[in-house]
Design a protein around this motif. Structure first.
Motif: not given
Length: 399
Positions: A157, A237, A152, A129
């Motif tokens: 995520h 993201l 992810p 991350k």
């Protein structure tokens, strides 16, 4: 006969994510092959993986570890090339023989190898991350520029990804999405009285109630900094503003995250707390494969509990939101200060409650500049680490 299996590179192969990935791959030998592996210094762990999976190439972050592994492989007659250092890690990440790269190196060290894979247009399974925390806009721009597929691996995520309207909506949330809800277990000290937190030991902080994780991420979970880093990661993201990201404490770790929609619907991804689920999902997406995780039995779970995080007792989450709002290199400064603080705590040079104190002090002292280049990001990372080390030397209280 040509080998039709897809080659996989695992960065951080001897850590918890790497080992879970190898377990999933072990279950599907006809679909994937382990092409290359990377680790920092765990020679025994890497040697064991080499014996079983016979990768073509491996990389060790530390030179001494690389030399030791070379000798061990020579003695066992295993013809596996050993690269070393940051350049070795980037080389295996960029190698065309591995169209899939699992980016699971912990901390800032994982940014450059992850970028090396992205720049080759690969499918990158991101567990690091810090890559997005440090250089969110820059990293995502590289993903688009090179046509990489970014999936992810963090359970939260990955859960959000599964609950979004369609795959091509990952960075375009106009399709009725109103809020992303990240869940947090609350860690081992969720109910510990605040006046006792100063006496927490590294052993207690690393004893997570639900997940089996490495020491650094276990401490981050205990301080809720892990959730703060995940908030920053989710912002980049999924291309959403901070005010559309919420955190809920969910002690059972069964609901991994949720997406709230404008029509009142809330979609949740559920499962037993086992990283093999998101790993199997990302490896095989858009298909599904068996992961080795036991089916979820809701009758045994019985109840699901949710509560607001206590930002007064766990200020690291607040600091992460503050850094995200501040923008520029502030998230990179936050991450660097946290890495130094966690190392200090694990070395018993810093008390548990001093982790957020150190981070806040560094955020206040570090110059506020734009994160407009990787050079600026890494320069701020270096300066923040120096500030953190000086603060710890001056104010750190040994356990």
């Amino acid at each position: 006969m040509a080998d039709s299996r897809q080659g996989v590179c695992i960065l951080g192969a001897t850590g918890s994510i790497g080992q879970s990935t190898l377990d999933v791959l072990r279950r599907h030998p006809a679909r994937w092959r382990v092409e290359s592996l990377g680790a920092c210094r765990d020679v025994e762990g890497m040697l064991a993986a080499c014996r079983e999976f016979r990768p073509r190439c491996v990389a060790m972050g530390e030179r001494a570890a690389a030399a030791q592994l070379r000798e061990a492989l020579r003695l066992e007659g295993l013809p596996i090339e050993v690269l070393e250092g940051a350049t070795g890690m980037e080389a295996i990440a960029a190698d065309a023989a591995s169209p899939i790269v699992v980016a699971a190196i912990v901390g800032a060290a994982g940014l450059r190898p992850a970028l090396a894979a992205v720049r080759q247009g690969k499918r990158v399974l991101l567990a690091n991350k810090e890559a997005l925390v440090m250089s969110g806009a820059l990293f995502m721009d590289e993903v688009e520029r090179h046509g990489a597929t970014l999936l992810p691996l963090d359970s939260e995520h990955n859960a959000l990804f599964q609950c979004l309207p369609r795959p091509d909506a990952v960075r375009h949330l106009e399709l009725g999405v109103s809020e992303l809800i990240l869940t947090a277990s609350g860690g081992p000290f969720r109910q510990r009285p605040a006046d006792q937190l100063a006496w927490v030991t590294p052993e207690e902080a690393c004893a997570h109630p639900n997940w089996s994780m490495g020491r650094k991420i276990s401490v981050d979970s205990a301080t809720l900094m892990n959730k703060g880093l995940e908030v920053i990661e989710a912002r980049w993201l999924f291309d959403v503003p901070p005010e559309r990201i919420r955190v809920l404490v969910h002690p059972q770790s069964i609901v991994h995250s949720m997406v709230a929609y404008s029509d009142g619907s809330v979609l949740a991804q559920m499962g037993n707390p086992d990283m093999r689920t998101p790993i199997a999902h990302a490896l095989s997406w858009p298909e599904r494969v068996e992961s080795g995780v036991a089916p979820l039995d809701l009758t045994r779970v019985a109840a699901l509990q949710f509560e607001q995080p206590d930002l007064a007792r766990f200020p690291c989450l607040r600091l992460a939101f503050d850094a995200l709002q501040q923008g520029g290199v502030a998230p990179a400064v936050l991450n660097a200060a946290n890495e130094v603080a966690v190392e200090g705590f694990l070395a018993r040079r810093l008390r548990f409650t001093q982790i957020p104190a150190l981070i806040e002090a560094v955020l206040e002292q570090a110059p506020s500049v734009a994160a407009d280049s990787l050079e600026a990001v890494f320069r701020s990372d270096h300066e923040a680490r120096e500030l953190a080390a000086r603060w710890m030397a001056a104010y750190g209280e040994r356990l």
